[in-house]
Design a protein around this motif. Sequence first.
Motif, PDB file in Angstrom:
ATOM      1  N   ILE A  65      19.071   4.659  39.909  1.00  0.00           N
ATOM      2  CA  ILE A  65      18.072   3.307  40.200  1.00  0.00           C
ATOM      3  C   ILE A  65      16.454   4.916  41.012  1.00  0.00           C
ATOM      4  O   ILE A  65      16.679   5.738  41.331  1.00  0.00           O
ATOM      5  CB  ILE A  65      18.291   2.630  41.599  1.00  0.00           C
ATOM      6  CG1 ILE A  65      18.570   3.563  42.585  1.00  0.00           C
ATOM      7  CG2 ILE A  65      19.295   1.835  41.082  1.00  0.00           C
ATOM      8  CD1 ILE A  65      19.046   2.692  43.765  1.00  0.00           C
ATOM      9  N   PHE A  66      15.284   3.659  41.545  1.00  0.00           N
ATOM     10  CA  PHE A  66      14.374   4.694  41.852  1.00  0.00           C
ATOM     11  C   PHE A  66      13.497   3.402  42.918  1.00  0.00           C
ATOM     12  O   PHE A  66      13.628   2.290  42.722  1.00  0.00           O
ATOM     13  CB  PHE A  66      13.084   5.283  41.052  1.00  0.00           C
ATOM     14  CG  PHE A  66      12.078   6.060  41.350  1.00  0.00           C
ATOM     15  CD1 PHE A  66      12.119   7.195  41.824  1.00  0.00           C
ATOM     16  CD2 PHE A  66      10.962   5.242  41.863  1.00  0.00           C
ATOM     17  CE1 PHE A  66      11.102   7.695  42.668  1.00  0.00           C
ATOM     18  CE2 PHE A  66       9.855   5.695  41.800  1.00  0.00           C
ATOM     19  CZ  PHE A  66      10.760   7.508  42.385  1.00  0.00           C
TER      20      PHE A  66
ATOM     21  N   GLY B 111       9.983  -1.217  48.756  1.00  0.00           N
ATOM     22  CA  GLY B 111      10.674  -1.978  48.346  1.00  0.00           C
ATOM     23  C   GLY B 111      10.892  -2.275  47.088  1.00  0.00           C
ATOM     24  O   GLY B 111      11.991  -3.111  47.015  1.00  0.00           O
ATOM     25  N   HIS B 112      10.537  -2.162  46.212  1.00  0.00           N
ATOM     26  CA  HIS B 112      11.086  -2.162  45.102  1.00  0.00           C
ATOM     27  C   HIS B 112      11.870  -1.157  43.831  1.00  0.00           C
ATOM     28  O   HIS B 112      11.662   0.216  44.579  1.00  0.00           O
ATOM     29  CB  HIS B 112       9.370  -2.112  43.906  1.00  0.00           C
ATOM     30  CG  HIS B 112       8.887  -3.079  43.968  1.00  0.00           C
ATOM     31  ND1 HIS B 112       8.333  -4.324  43.265  1.00  0.00           N
ATOM     32  CD2 HIS B 112       7.977  -3.654  45.407  1.00  0.00           C
ATOM     33  CE1 HIS B 112       7.592  -5.117  44.053  1.00  0.00           C
ATOM     34  NE2 HIS B 112       7.175  -4.653  44.886  1.00  0.00           N
ATOM     35  N   VAL B 113      12.354  -1.745  43.353  1.00  0.00           N
ATOM     36  CA  VAL B 113      13.628  -1.184  43.062  1.00  0.00           C
ATOM     37  C   VAL B 113      13.570  -0.978  41.815  1.00  0.00           C
ATOM     38  O   VAL B 113      13.462  -1.586  41.055  1.00  0.00           O
ATOM     39  CB  VAL B 113      15.461  -0.956  43.412  1.00  0.00           C
ATOM     40  CG1 VAL B 113      16.223  -0.086  43.380  1.00  0.00           C
ATOM     41  CG2 VAL B 113      14.976  -0.918  45.129  1.00  0.00           C
ATOM     42  N   PHE B 114      13.753   0.241  40.856  1.00  0.00           N
ATOM     43  CA  PHE B 114      13.448   0.092  39.820  1.00  0.00           C
ATOM     44  C   PHE B 114      15.046   0.857  38.291  1.00  0.00           C
ATOM     45  O   PHE B 114      15.351   2.245  39.111  1.00  0.00           O
ATOM     46  CB  PHE B 114      12.654   0.884  38.701  1.00  0.00           C
ATOM     47  CG  PHE B 114      11.090   0.236  38.894  1.00  0.00           C
ATOM     48  CD1 PHE B 114      10.876  -0.016  38.563  1.00  0.00           C
ATOM     49  CD2 PHE B 114      10.718   1.028  40.539  1.00  0.00           C
ATOM     50  CE1 PHE B 114       9.681  -1.060  38.633  1.00  0.00           C
ATOM     51  CE2 PHE B 114       9.219   0.906  40.667  1.00  0.00           C
ATOM     52  CZ  PHE B 114       8.266  -0.438  40.141  1.00  0.00           C
ATOM     53  N   LEU B 115      15.560  -0.153  37.698  1.00  0.00           N
ATOM     54  CA  LEU B 115      17.553   0.391  37.826  1.00  0.00           C
ATOM     55  C   LEU B 115      17.590   0.690  35.923  1.00  0.00           C
ATOM     56  O   LEU B 115      16.024   0.074  35.588  1.00  0.00           O
ATOM     57  CB  LEU B 115      18.025  -0.782  37.963  1.00  0.00           C
ATOM     58  CG  LEU B 115      19.286  -0.403  37.240  1.00  0.00           C
ATOM     59  CD1 LEU B 115      20.549   0.181  38.041  1.00  0.00           C
ATOM     60  CD2 LEU B 115      20.621  -2.129  37.676  1.00  0.00           C
ATOM     61  N   GLU B 116      17.659   1.907  35.553  1.00  0.00           N
ATOM     62  CA  GLU B 116      17.933   2.135  33.722  1.00  0.00           C
ATOM     63  C   GLU B 116      19.618   1.180  33.616  1.00  0.00           C
ATOM     64  O   GLU B 116      19.750   1.873  34.012  1.00  0.00           O
ATOM     65  CB  GLU B 116      18.317   3.674  33.679  1.00  0.00           C
ATOM     66  CG  GLU B 116      16.882   4.657  34.191  1.00  0.00           C
ATOM     67  CD  GLU B 116      17.300   5.875  34.748  1.00  0.00           C
ATOM     68  OE1 GLU B 116      18.268   6.326  34.636  1.00  0.00           O
ATOM     69  OE2 GLU B 116      16.386   6.775  34.320  1.00  0.00           O
ATOM     70  N   THR B 117      18.980   0.560  32.745  1.00  0.00           N
ATOM     71  CA  THR B 117      19.671   0.271  31.896  1.00  0.00           C
ATOM     72  C   THR B 117      20.802   0.708  31.452  1.00  0.00           C
ATOM     73  O   THR B 117      21.493   0.290  30.152  1.00  0.00           O
ATOM     74  CB  THR B 117      19.500  -1.462  31.252  1.00  0.00           C
ATOM     75  OG1 THR B 117      18.480  -1.161  30.091  1.00  0.00           O
ATOM     76  CG2 THR B 117      18.689  -1.694  32.484  1.00  0.00           C
ATOM     77  N   PHE B 118      20.475   1.914  30.916  1.00  0.00           N
ATOM     78  CA  PHE B 118      20.896   3.143  30.168  1.00  0.00           C
ATOM     79  C   PHE B 118      21.856   3.333  30.393  1.00  0.00           C
ATOM     80  O   PHE B 118      22.696   4.161  30.065  1.00  0.00           O
ATOM     81  CB  PHE B 118      19.680   3.518  28.763  1.00  0.00           C
ATOM     82  CG  PHE B 118      18.910   3.963  29.766  1.00  0.00           C
ATOM     83  CD1 PHE B 118      18.706   5.187  30.560  1.00  0.00           C
ATOM     84  CD2 PHE B 118      18.195   3.434  30.011  1.00  0.00           C
ATOM     85  CE1 PHE B 118      17.552   5.390  30.872  1.00  0.00           C
ATOM     86  CE2 PHE B 118      16.838   3.824  30.255  1.00  0.00           C
ATOM     87  CZ  PHE B 118      16.535   5.454  31.158  1.00  0.00           C
TER      88      PHE B 118
ATOM     89  N   HIS C   8      14.812  -1.841  28.862  1.00  0.00           N
ATOM     90  CA  HIS C   8      15.886  -0.790  29.726  1.00  0.00           C
ATOM     91  C   HIS C   8      15.110  -0.579  30.709  1.00  0.00           C
ATOM     92  O   HIS C   8      16.681   0.312  31.277  1.00  0.00           O
ATOM     93  CB  HIS C   8      14.607   0.273  28.471  1.00  0.00           C
ATOM     94  CG  HIS C   8      15.020  -0.213  27.317  1.00  0.00           C
ATOM     95  ND1 HIS C   8      16.206   0.281  26.401  1.00  0.00           N
ATOM     96  CD2 HIS C   8      13.912  -0.457  26.362  1.00  0.00           C
ATOM     97  CE1 HIS C   8      15.400   0.530  24.896  1.00  0.00           C
ATOM     98  NE2 HIS C   8      14.274  -0.276  25.000  1.00  0.00           N
ATOM     99  N   VAL C   9      14.509  -0.810  32.089  1.00  0.00           N
ATOM    100  CA  VAL C   9      14.046  -1.079  32.859  1.00  0.00           C
ATOM    101  C   VAL C   9      13.559  -2.221  33.532  1.00  0.00           C
ATOM    102  O   VAL C   9      13.168  -3.446  32.880  1.00  0.00           O
ATOM    103  CB  VAL C   9      12.729   0.319  33.620  1.00  0.00           C
ATOM    104  CG1 VAL C   9      12.990   0.342  34.677  1.00  0.00           C
ATOM    105  CG2 VAL C   9      13.778   1.648  32.691  1.00  0.00           C
ATOM    106  N   HIS C  10      14.657  -2.514  34.971  1.00  0.00           N
ATOM    107  CA  HIS C  10      14.321  -3.829  35.410  1.00  0.00           C
ATOM    108  C   HIS C  10      14.374  -3.413  36.242  1.00  0.00           C
ATOM    109  O   HIS C  10      13.894  -2.336  37.418  1.00  0.00           O
ATOM    110  CB  HIS C  10      16.005  -3.930  35.881  1.00  0.00           C
ATOM    111  CG  HIS C  10      17.569  -4.338  35.337  1.00  0.00           C
ATOM    112  ND1 HIS C  10      18.035  -5.310  34.789  1.00  0.00           N
ATOM    113  CD2 HIS C  10      16.793  -4.684  33.772  1.00  0.00           C
ATOM    114  CE1 HIS C  10      18.579  -5.835  34.153  1.00  0.00           C
ATOM    115  NE2 HIS C  10      17.607  -5.518  32.795  1.00  0.00           N
TER     116      HIS C  10
ATOM    117  N   GLY D 227      13.684 -11.173  30.250  1.00  0.00           N
ATOM    118  CA  GLY D 227      13.976 -10.384  29.150  1.00  0.00           C
ATOM    119  C   GLY D 227      13.596 -10.900  28.002  1.00  0.00           C
ATOM    120  O   GLY D 227      13.753 -10.199  26.755  1.00  0.00           O
ATOM    121  N   TYR D 228      13.051 -12.246  27.811  1.00  0.00           N
ATOM    122  CA  TYR D 228      13.079 -12.557  26.591  1.00  0.00           C
ATOM    123  C   TYR D 228      11.627 -12.155  25.746  1.00  0.00           C
ATOM    124  O   TYR D 228      10.887 -12.101  27.228  1.00  0.00           O
ATOM    125  CB  TYR D 228      12.320 -14.270  26.416  1.00  0.00           C
ATOM    126  CG  TYR D 228      14.224 -14.211  26.267  1.00  0.00           C
ATOM    127  CD1 TYR D 228      15.356 -14.672  25.475  1.00  0.00           C
ATOM    128  CD2 TYR D 228      14.414 -14.780  27.562  1.00  0.00           C
ATOM    129  CE1 TYR D 228      16.365 -15.124  25.099  1.00  0.00           C
ATOM    130  CE2 TYR D 228      16.540 -14.906  27.485  1.00  0.00           C
ATOM    131  CZ  TYR D 228      17.246 -15.585  26.629  1.00  0.00           C
ATOM    132  OH  TYR D 228      18.368 -16.098  26.477  1.00  0.00           O
TER     133      TYR D 228
END
Length: 831
Positions: free
Chosen positions: A100-101, A106-113, A136-138, A730-731
């Motif tokens: 995560i970053f 307060g925003h968080v970015f998550l790598e799904t891989f 790929h990134v949430h 994600g759609y």
Amino acid sequence: MPPRKRAARQPDYESDDDDDDYELEDEEEYNPAPRRKTGKSKAKSKASAKTSKRPNKEEDTAKADIGIGSLVGIPMNDDFGSVDMRRQVTLKKDHENRPIFITPNGHVFLETFSPIYRQAYDFLIAVSEPVCRPEHVHEYRITTYSLYAAASVGLRTESILKYLDRLCKTEVPIQIIKDVRACTERYGKVKLVLRNNKYFIETADEDAISDLLRNPVIREAKLDDSEVQRGTVLPEETSGTLVIAGIAATEAARQRQQGQLTADGELTDEAFLAAAEKAEEMAAVPRDILDLYDQTDELAEEDDQTLFTFEIKPDHVQKVQAECAPQKLDYPLLDEYDFRRDTNLDSLKIDLKPTCILRPYQEKALRKMFGSGQARSGIIVLPCGAGKTLTGVTAVCTIKKRAIVLCTSNIAVEQWRNEFRRWCDIDPNLIRRFTSEDKELPPENCIICCTYSMLAHKGNKSEEAERVINFLKTHEWGVMVLDEVQTVPAQEFRRLLTSIPSHCKLGLTATLVREDGKIEDLRFLVGPKLYEANWMDLQDDGHIARVQCCEVWCKMTPQFYSEYCKQDHPHRLKLQLCVCNPIKFMYCEFLIRKHEERGDKIIVFSDDVFALQTLAKRLDKEYIYGDVPTAQRHEILHRYKRDPSFRTIFFSKIADNAFDLPEANVLIQVSSHGGSRRQEAQRLGRILRKKKGAKAKPGEYNAFFYSLVSQDTKEMAYATGRQRFLIDQGYSYKVVTYLQGFEEESKARPFAFSSSLEQTQLLTRILANKLKADDLNIKAEREENDSQGRSRKQLTGLAALSGGADMVYTELSRKAVKPKKGILSKLRTGR
């Protein structure tokens, strides 16, 4: 995928589909078009306008959720507000292995891989709100309410900061650390307890009790003769670990199904190899993350403490909950139910059947609810078709106390009752309904299913209904299950939560959104969000169908588009012209033909009842809308589910939710309710149920969603707004401007409404309906004016005077008015 269209908010219209089962009231998704008002409606609108200016204390609590952190002091990189974070943060040496970053706002970015994506997701969904979850990134956002939800499931301040630090690629921004500490410092200190049908506020913090009693709202809510009780509470003696119903049997059954266990109960060679591969993958994960791997649900042990308690008035519970919210007193109330030690309510003889197997995400949701050994009130968000009903049934089986289930429609009531009978070992006579057709008084210890509107209705009720409602309001309920919980903030429905006393409230929904902003009220009406599943993860695991979403652009015929462009036509008529676009009807028929040839089961949705009936009758298909009797609905649905030759059914908006049609795998949307995000997701859910056979592979689809949109009209703007929620899940929507094979099929077998004569007749009917509606409005206004004795002028012709337009020229004899006799007349007559 073509570039997204820009969304433009436009006024909405209401369909003619008047259905008592499912109400969209109080959502105010789009303001209806202005209509001609009569004298009473004008007076009413003026009164409502005056009322709307007055501040409403209850509605004032529905403020937007506040995020933490800030970008103050960080220079913007360009005119669009972008920030170059490389100058603000420093990457850790092993940042590639951390998923995560975190930004300073307060925003968080998550790598799904990432190898530990699942664990990081479970943590982030507990401490933050999802913003957008593509492949790929949430993106998530930490807010005050999300931290409240984290505290409610047992996460403490230090645990949250440790997780963030060990998962983050950089050092956690200082402002984030400060705000997390400030937000969670007071969370979890005050509880709302229902005991012996009375509401109590409990806290072990002396400063908290002082702050609460200084507040005028809470002082007013406190019972006049209630004193603050003080006592010492010892650590509770555990009576064994809480076993959630069905989980042990589920785990063993899952391993047997996957071939992981031999006949002796040992792991197979394949299972050993899979475990070895997983261990090798996890070897690259930093050790400090693995140390926190299974600690998300662990709670700090409580020592001996002094407990302060006072009683509050039942009708002030919602006001107290709102006043204690993070944006006010900042003492969010935790609502937990120690059902295992509740001796006032008799236990209900109910358990899950051994054949009931829970899915992994259902287990996670239930562990969040029962993680502390008690039942936490809150909301569980699962996609449509993912088994929300079974999750609620399992919660009731775990608590084993009398339960009440509130639904949006009579069909949903019937489905809940059937699901209890299907999955539970319980006397069927203890599962009761309360509907307009079934008003029998239930037994003392039972499960009762009813609709929100049945309990909220304020009009005259039958004696039998009054008796049942009085029974519900005078008995304590162990758990209240709120199906489609997003409807609860409606003004009429929210009163039910305090008028029916319940120890635990469980809200279930797939779409935690409302267009009126009242969704935030659920934080204090029901409780925090306990768990939210990711739609794409469930799709990849085969738990829900893999759907291809298509937006099909339909050109309008010259006749229809010419009428649409006329300025004097009302908004409602323009939308009906878009809906009844002959090319849209032909595209719909083409898609029906192609999918029926494939053997698919098809659902066609139309909010506009005129379009629904016109197209369904022309294609000789069955249809269901508000005026179809309940018995006939069940008969049609039964044939659709059982008869292989019955492949297509038409619905109005009444089937937006609670209609369980697992066989359906194709949905065609002809018209909709403006830009409602909720409706789009609910309709997609009609085909999301897991399909029989092998799960679809990546890139392959086993369900199809078509949204037919008239090109270059307001429908295109509505479509963009409707898709926002699903895109955030994600759609993606594939824009189709031409249906391959349409021309060839039209030549082989002409479509309905393909001839100019049929199109002209259809347009004539639409315009005639508009004139008929205008006549009804004029007649209503005329009656209103006549009833008030006012004169009026109306422009008309000779045909109207001869009775050609429901008008007749008549002569009204008028009595002669006798002059009043004054003094002179009396003198002349001698009287």
